[in-house]
Design an enzyme around this catalytic site. Structure first.
Site, PDB file in Angstrom:
ATOM      1  CB  ILE A  16      -1.017   0.031   1.164  1.00 61.05           C
ATOM      2  CG1 ILE A  16      -0.335  -0.152   2.514  1.00 61.05           C
ATOM      3  CG2 ILE A  16      -2.114  -1.008   0.939  1.00 61.05           C
ATOM      4  CD1 ILE A  16      -1.278  -0.026   3.717  1.00 61.05           C
ATOM      5  N   GLY A  19       8.415   3.832   1.062  1.00 57.21           N
ATOM      6  CA  GLY A  19       9.127   4.986   1.589  1.00 57.21           C
ATOM      7  C   GLY A  19      10.620   4.764   1.530  1.00 57.21           C
ATOM      8  N   GLY A  20      11.353   5.717   2.052  1.00 57.71           N
ATOM      9  CA  GLY A  20      12.795   5.663   2.012  1.00 57.71           C
ATOM     10  C   GLY A  20      13.390   4.520   2.812  1.00 57.71           C
ATOM     11  CE  LYS A  39       8.309   2.880   7.433  1.00 58.67           C
ATOM     12  NZ  LYS A  39       8.280   4.254   7.986  1.00 58.67           N
ATOM     13  CG  ASP A 133      10.090  13.998   7.662  1.00 57.37           C
ATOM     14  OD1 ASP A 133      10.305  15.006   6.954  1.00 57.37           O
ATOM     15  OD2 ASP A 133      10.027  12.849   7.195  1.00 57.37           O
TER      16      ASP A 133
END
Length: 170
Positions: A16, A19-20, A39, A133
């Site tokens: 879904i 990211g980095g 994740k 962030d």
């Protein structure tokens, strides 16, 4: 990973997000019969202790927080050298994509989202955590106007040793 079962408990459905530091998958918690997001730290970083430490720090930082506008963490897992964060699945979209698709928001919608983000950040600050962030890609919004802050990956916990140094870009 689709179709795999992690830890005998999480059935991976589909990717879904990316990211980095990792990829996020929609999964079903077989025991509790609920959807979760998992994740997974990118494989190239799993052997790097500093990346693993940063990844686990994100989980610990987020797990300390219990607020309606912050994604909840359910578990941190490791299996065969891969590291995972199991978290609340939020069926929204990140604000970056919404802005690109829809363009300008009404004043009311802007204020509504902004207030929810501000409340979540105030709560995090009260709990001695600074996100560091905040950007549209880390703010999730659903069709009902609910808002969640995600990705405390470079958060600074007041009183903890920092993983970043002044002048360093992550």
């Amino acid at each position: 990973m689709e179709g795999q079962t992690l830890f005998g408990k999480y059935q991976i459905e589909r990717e879904i997000a990316r990211g980095g530091m990792g990829m996020v998958y929609l999964a079903t918690d077989i025991t509790l019969h609920r959807q979760v997001a998992i994740k997974v730290l990118h494989a190239q970083y799993s052997g790097d202790p500093s990346f693993v430490q940063r990844f686990l720090r994100e989980a610990r930082a987020m797990a300390r927080l219990d607020h309606a506008n912050i994604l909840r963490i359910f578990a941190v897992e490791e299996e065969k050298g891969s590291h995972y964060i199991v978290m609340e699945f939020f069926p929204g979209e990140d604000l970056k994509h919404i802005i690109r698709r829809d363009g300008l928001f009404s004043v009311d919608k802007t204020l509504s989202i902004g207030m929810k983000v501000a409340e979540a950040l105030a709560y995090a600050h009260e709990n001695r955590l600074i996100h560091r962030d905040i950007k549209p890609a880390n703010i999730m919004v659903d069709d009902h106007g609910r808002v969640k802050i995600a990705d405390f990956g470079i958060a600074a916990a007041l009183g903890e040793a920092s993983l970043t140094a002044a002048g360093t870009l992550i």
